[in-house]
Structure formats: structure tokens, C-alpha cells
Design an enzyme around this catalytic site. Structure first.
Site, PDB file in Angstrom:
ATOM      1  CG  ASP A  88      -1.848   1.158   1.280  1.00 31.87           C
ATOM      2  OD1 ASP A  88      -2.089   1.765   0.225  1.00 31.87           O
ATOM      3  OD2 ASP A  88      -2.354   1.474   2.370  1.00 31.87           O
ATOM      4  CG  ASP A 313      -3.641   4.353  -2.498  1.00 33.91           C
ATOM      5  OD1 ASP A 313      -2.819   3.470  -2.166  1.00 33.91           O
ATOM      6  OD2 ASP A 313      -4.631   4.649  -1.804  1.00 33.91           O
TER       7      ASP A 313
END
Length: 438
Positions: A88, A313
Site C-alpha cells: 500500500d 495509490d
């Protein structure tokens, strides 16, 4: 945490300090790790000169288990315990579910790290700088005033109500690299979570999150000094069966994973002091079929209180754009699409088409002009149209309200690209070359 269609905002209540780990490792030039895709569209946001080496790892596809995140396989502790963590770039904390975990949702047997079985596990204590320096407020003491030797507690929470809490700790981490060798690193700072509340099917499989953000406690920051302050990944097409292996590369590996600069476009990584975790990029304009859309450039800017901007992201699946830009893109697509609409509306999507009888549906070409010299990001149509049911495909972009949120380039839009996060030069490189790996 990759948990909901709502935007996630990081509330960092960490009772920890800057991670100043000293890693001991074999003298490798990089670390390459596989990434595994766990397939189902989930969406989140977290708000909140040395010898160069490289770590390269497969990125595991979660397609067989029902989520839209990419997972990293690693081993933690002594002896090593195998774990899967969500990769992440939108968060900093590395955390794993630890035993005994209270109130842990989606917590099947054997899915926790057993800290008590590891001889190298060491929780930080309140008197250590690693616990004090990142307290929420300079004058706030996170420790138990009666016992400065109490463990360093952390809490990491998200706007959708997801959170992890436990002890901020130190451990030995072991990777099985793509070359078949084991690489062991000592002194990794991570959260040993005894409370974990999530709403994501990902955590039927994943044991936690590997934060790759820009903050000092992230995986990329802790390994940055050892491996050249640079990491790259290729996210391969999840629709292929079996899906090809994706990779996370920490450091630089020439003539294999990273193409030469002539094949790569670069855009600056922007800084938002109020949200230092994120990798922000600048969008100048958007084109559909080569026609520039009438979008005020100000909608892409970061305002004085830190709202707005665009982040890249890996932990969010669908791309999310500020409302004015999204509406213009939606209008442009609707004007050009000739395919019929499905019989029923698809929840969560504003534009869907019935592809029955169409072998290869053709969609308008979407392009983003980024800040930089002739820097254009033109993803293939499979990156922004996805099959939501049999013979139904939908525009995989969603709106966020202007002024309250930021735009996100999600991992679906990133597929098929090599993305290089160069933190020393503060730039993001991207290329359609360099992802064809054996």
C-alpha cells in the site's frame, strides 16, 4: 487498509518515533518480491550516499479470493512465520495481526503472527525515542505515567472506522526473493496489532498491511537508506488466467526490471505538508479521443488546508477524480459511446454498457497530461473499463466531492505500467516497457 468504497482519511495516533533502523542483510544489489492480486474492487485512502542495493519481490494476485489489492509474501520472526501483507503506497505503517487478537473481524485460525513464538520479537518501550518522537502532540506523553517501561502502544485508524491498535515493535524479517535466495533483515519497526477492525474480504487472506508511503515508519523509508531510496512495481493484468506475476522492486536493477530512462516518462512528486504520507502528482489537463476537456486547472490543486491534489495509490482499486473533472469525462464518454446500456443499472457505476454480441468493444481513449516535459499518461482501455457482470462493462472511475477530498489514481489504472518511485529525485517514472517478466 483496503476496505470500502468511501474515501479513507488517515488519523495517525501513533505513539512511535522516526524509524531509524539499522538493517543487516546480505550484500545484494536489490530486493525483488512477487505481488499477488487479491481481486475485488476495494477503495481506501490513508490521510495522513550509501551503497545502493535492491529488493525485488513478486506481487501476489488476490483474484482467486475476491479483493482488489496486491499482496506481498514475507516471513516475520525467529523462526520465520509466513505472512501476506497488502502492498500500500497510501499508508505508512507496517502492521500485522498478532495473537491474541481481540475484536478481529475476518480472523480465521492461523492468520496471526505469534509474537510469543519468536525469539527476536522486541516491543518498543515508552522511554525509547522510537516511541516518543511521533506522538500526536509534542507535549503529549503516550506512556503510562506510572511505568515508563510499559510497551509503546499505537493506534492507526481510518475514516471508515477501520483501525489497528497494539504494540509498536521490532522484528527480523525474511524474504524469499525471485532468485531463490533468502534475504534476512533485522530491526524492522512494525505494529503488532492486538485489535483490528476491518470491513474487507482482503483480510480473509492478508495478515496486515505493508505501508509504502513517504513517512519515516513506512517499509520504503526504513529500507530506503539501505536500498537507494527508490522502489518500483509492475501490476500485471488481473483478467488473465492464470494472472501473470507482478513484482515489487526495492532499489535498482538495471537491464531487467527497470528500463532505460529513454523509455520512461517522469513527473514530479509533489509535497503536501499536511498529508506527508502520499505520493502526489500534478495533472494539467485531460483528453478524451485527443480532445482537451474543459476542466478548470484549479480543480487539481492542493489548497491551503491540504485538501485536493492527486495521489498514486496501490491500495485503492478504482480511480477516483474530483467531481468537476469526473463529470466532464463522463459527459465526453457518453457522447462517444455507441453501445447500448444494460437492462438494469449497476450500483456504484454511472456509465455501463451491454457488450452482448461484441467481440472486442472499443472505448474512447483517455489521456492525462501531467506536470513535466511532454508527460502524458495514456492507459489502455482495460484500465478504465471493467467487466462487472457477464456482458456488462462499466467505467471504472468514480467521483469525489471537490474541496473535501483528493483524486486517486488507483491500481487498476496503473496496470501494465512500470512505476518507479524515486524519492531522492522526488519524481515518479512510468513506462509501458519493462513489465514483460519471465
Amino acid at each position: 487498509m483496503m476496505v470500502s468504497l468511501s474515501t479513507l482519511l488517515l488519523l495517525l495516533l501513533l505513539y512511535v518515533a522516526a524509524a531509524t533502523s539499522t538493517f543487516s542483510a546480505t550484500n545484494t544489489e536489490y530486493i525483488k518480491l512477487p505481488l499477488v492480486l487479491h481481486k475485488t474492487p476495494h477503495h481506501h485512502h490513508h490521510h495522513h550516499r550509501h551503497h545502493q542495493s535492491t529488493l525485488k519481490s513478486p506481487v501476489i494476485s488476490g483474484a482467486s479470493s475476491g479483493s482488489g489489492e496486491y499482496l506481498i509474501s514475507l516471513e516475520l520472526g525467529s523462526p520465520p512465520q509466513p505472512l501476506l501483507l497488502v502492498a500500500d503506497t497510501g499508508s505508512d505503517l507496517i502492521w500485522v495481526k498478532c495473537s491474541a487478537c481481540h475484536n478481529c473481524s475476518l480472523h480465521p485460525p492461523g492468520s496471526a503472527f505469534l509474537a510469543r513464538h519468536s525469539s527476536s520479537f522486541s516491543p518498543h518501550h515508552c522511554f525509547q525515542p522510537t516511541c516518543r518522537h511521533l506522538a500526536p502532540h509534542p507535549h503529549h506523553n503516550p506512556c503510562n505515567h506510572t511505568n515508563l517501561h510499559s510497551p509503546c502502544r499505537y493506534e492507526y485508524s481510518y475514516a471508515d472506522g477501520s483501525l489497528t491498535a497494539g504494540f509498536f515493535s521490532k522484528e527480523t524479517i525474511t524474504f524469499n526473493t525471485t532468485s531463490g535466495h533468502q534475504l534476512q533483515l533485522q530491526g524492522l519497526h512494525f505494529g503488532c496489532g492486538f485489535t483490528s477492525i476491518t470491513g474487507s474480504e482482503t483480510f480473509n487472506v492478508a495478515h496486515g498491511v505493508m505501508g509504502l508511503g513517504r513517512g519515516p515508519i513506512s517499509f520504503s523509508s526504513q529500507l530506503g537508506r539501505r536500498f537507494g531510496n527508490k522502489f518500483s512495481y509492475c501490476l500485471m493484468d488481473y483478467t488473465l488466467s492464470p494472472p501473470p506475476t507482478s513484482f515489487l522492486l526495492i532499489g535498482s536493477q538495471q537491464n531487467d526490471f527497470v528500463p532505460t530512462n529513454k523509455n520512461m516518462s517522469f513527473t514530479p512528486l509533489l509535497i503536501n505538508p499536511l498529508s506527508p504520507t502520499f505520493y502526489y502528482i500534478g495533472i494539467k489537463s485531460v483528453y478524451v479521443d485527443g480532445v482537451k476537456l474543459r476542466i478548470d486547472p484549479s480543480v487539481w490543486s492542493i489548497d491551503e488546508i491540504g485538501n485536493g491534489g492527486t495521489v498514486v495509490d496501490s491500495g485503492t482499486t478504482l480511480t477516483q477524480l474530483v467531481e468537476p473533472a469526473y463529470r466532464e469525462i463522463l459527459r465526453a464518454f457518453k457522447r462517444r459511446l455507441k453501445l447500448p446500456s444494460p437492462d438494469e443499472s449497476i450500483q456504484g457505476f454511472d456509465l455501463c454498457v451491454n457488450t452482448s454480441g461484441v467481440l472486442r468493444p472499443s472505448y474512447p481513449r483517455l489521456s492525462f497530461e501531467l506536470v513535466g516535459k511532454k508527460t502524458v499518461f495514456s492507459p489502455p482501455q482495460m484500465n478504465y473499463f471493467i467487466e462487472t457482470s457477464e456482458q456488462v462493462e462499466c467505467l471504472a472511475i468514480q467521483p469525489v466531492e471537490l474541496g473535501s477530498e483528493f483524486s486517486v489514481i488507483g491500481n487498476l489504472m496503473q496496470q501494465g505500467y512500470l512505476l518507479e518511485f524515486d524519492r531522492d529525485r522526488s519524481r515518479l517514472g512510468f513506462s509501458r516497457h519493462g513489465c514483460a517478466l519471465p
